[in-house]
Design an enzyme around this catalytic site. Sequence first.
Site, short mmCIF file in Angstrom:
data_model
loop_
_atom_site.label_atom_id
_atom_site.label_comp_id
_atom_site.label_asym_id
_atom_site.label_seq_id
_atom_site.Cartn_x
_atom_site.Cartn_y
_atom_site.Cartn_z
N HIS A 261 51.37 -1.22 43.19
CA HIS A 261 50.21 -1.10 44.08
C HIS A 261 50.23 0.32 44.66
O HIS A 261 50.90 0.59 45.65
CB HIS A 261 50.34 -2.16 45.19
CG HIS A 261 49.18 -2.24 46.12
ND1 HIS A 261 48.43 -3.39 46.26
CD2 HIS A 261 48.64 -1.33 46.97
CE1 HIS A 261 47.49 -3.18 47.17
NE2 HIS A 261 47.60 -1.94 47.62
N HIS B 259 48.52 3.91 46.13
CA HIS B 259 47.42 4.50 46.89
C HIS B 259 47.25 5.95 46.49
O HIS B 259 48.20 6.60 46.06
CB HIS B 259 47.69 4.37 48.40
CG HIS B 259 47.52 2.97 48.91
ND1 HIS B 259 47.89 2.59 50.18
CD2 HIS B 259 47.01 1.86 48.33
CE1 HIS B 259 47.60 1.31 50.35
NE2 HIS B 259 47.08 0.83 49.24
N ARG C 21 40.14 -8.47 49.77
CA ARG C 21 41.12 -8.60 50.85
C ARG C 21 41.59 -7.22 51.34
O ARG C 21 41.27 -6.79 52.44
CB ARG C 21 42.31 -9.46 50.38
CG ARG C 21 43.16 -10.02 51.53
CD ARG C 21 44.16 -9.04 52.10
NE ARG C 21 45.12 -8.58 51.11
CZ ARG C 21 45.98 -7.59 51.31
NH1 ARG C 21 45.98 -6.94 52.47
NH2 ARG C 21 46.82 -7.21 50.37
N ASP C 22 42.33 -6.52 50.51
CA ASP C 22 42.91 -5.24 50.92
C ASP C 22 41.80 -4.22 51.21
O ASP C 22 41.90 -3.41 52.13
CB ASP C 22 43.83 -4.74 49.80
CG ASP C 22 44.62 -3.52 50.19
OD1 ASP C 22 44.50 -3.06 51.34
OD2 ASP C 22 45.37 -3.00 49.34
N CYS D 58 45.26 0.81 54.16
CA CYS D 58 46.06 -0.04 55.05
C CYS D 58 45.69 0.28 56.48
O CYS D 58 45.85 1.41 56.92
CB CYS D 58 47.55 0.17 54.84
SG CYS D 58 48.55 -0.76 56.03
MG MG Z 1 46.35 -1.18 49.20
#
Ligand code: MG
Length: 327
Positions: free
Chosen positions: A230, A232, A28-29, A263
Amino acid sequence: MTIAPWLPPVHRRPDLPAAVRIWEVAPRDGLQNEPSVVPAQVKAELVTRLVDAGLTTVETTSFVNPARVPQLADAEEVFSLLAPLRGTWEQARGAGLRFPALVPNLAGLERAVSSGVRDVCVFASATETFARRNLDRSRDEALEMFAPVVAGAKADGLGVRAYVSMCFGDPWEGPVAAEGVVSVCERLLEMGADEVSLGDTIGVATTGQVVDVLDALARAGIVADQVAVHFHDTYGQALANTLTALSCGVTTVDSSAGGIGGCPFAKSATGNLATEDLCWALAGAGVATGVDLGRLVETSVWMAEHLGRPSPSKVVRALAQGHRSRE
Ligand code: MG
């Protein structure tokens, strides 16, 4: 290609939990940020391979408006391709497997439930500017929009996770106050979300800030069991931040096989923490993940071939190159 990687020697870190649940986000991400559209069959194979590598929670797709995220416009098809592989969705859930999907609103929830989805995620913002840019409404209006989605999902017996983006820094507002993160998390948990996932959407957090935010949540009565992280890797801090969160009691970590994704609505964001890099670190620290690192690296090498560029994960590169040097 079969990769039989060596693993680091184990030096147990007593400040880390004995086991960690990895919430795998690559399908998904990861894929929503790809310029090209990956065929549904490849997506379904990716999810299947991730499960076969030992990942028990694989965020599968998003039931977002297809015009907004064309990369994931085939959400129904992906779930229908996966369905016969795992018995019924309830059986999969009973076996401890989770295939969550992102739902932005009630229409998305309806589509997800029709596809058999039993775990959903909503996507909130800790900051006003990101809410307006990403969700097209104020932070509080966005939260109001999620209330019926969370209530509807819980009424159907679904699991609900709430992502909270920009928890550590915002490209327009700069540093983010922990109090704002706490108030958004409180609202989402009050609505009925099972857990919140704290997103460092632009990857600016450092370890002391991670401790400060988790401390602020704990002071508000939000326990580590309700919190996932989460991170990055924009500034190379994702793994350090993750290990810091684990030392604060968090036991659910988001990561992306091969480190793909970021994102699409935050231009300065770079990749997710690579699941392989996380697994390597946790293996060395004696923390159980249930992941077969060799199978996972094979999957990421396979996926990188589909995406047409090498995985950014250092562990994937090291183990894949090591394999080749031994041939
Ligand atoms: Mg992410």
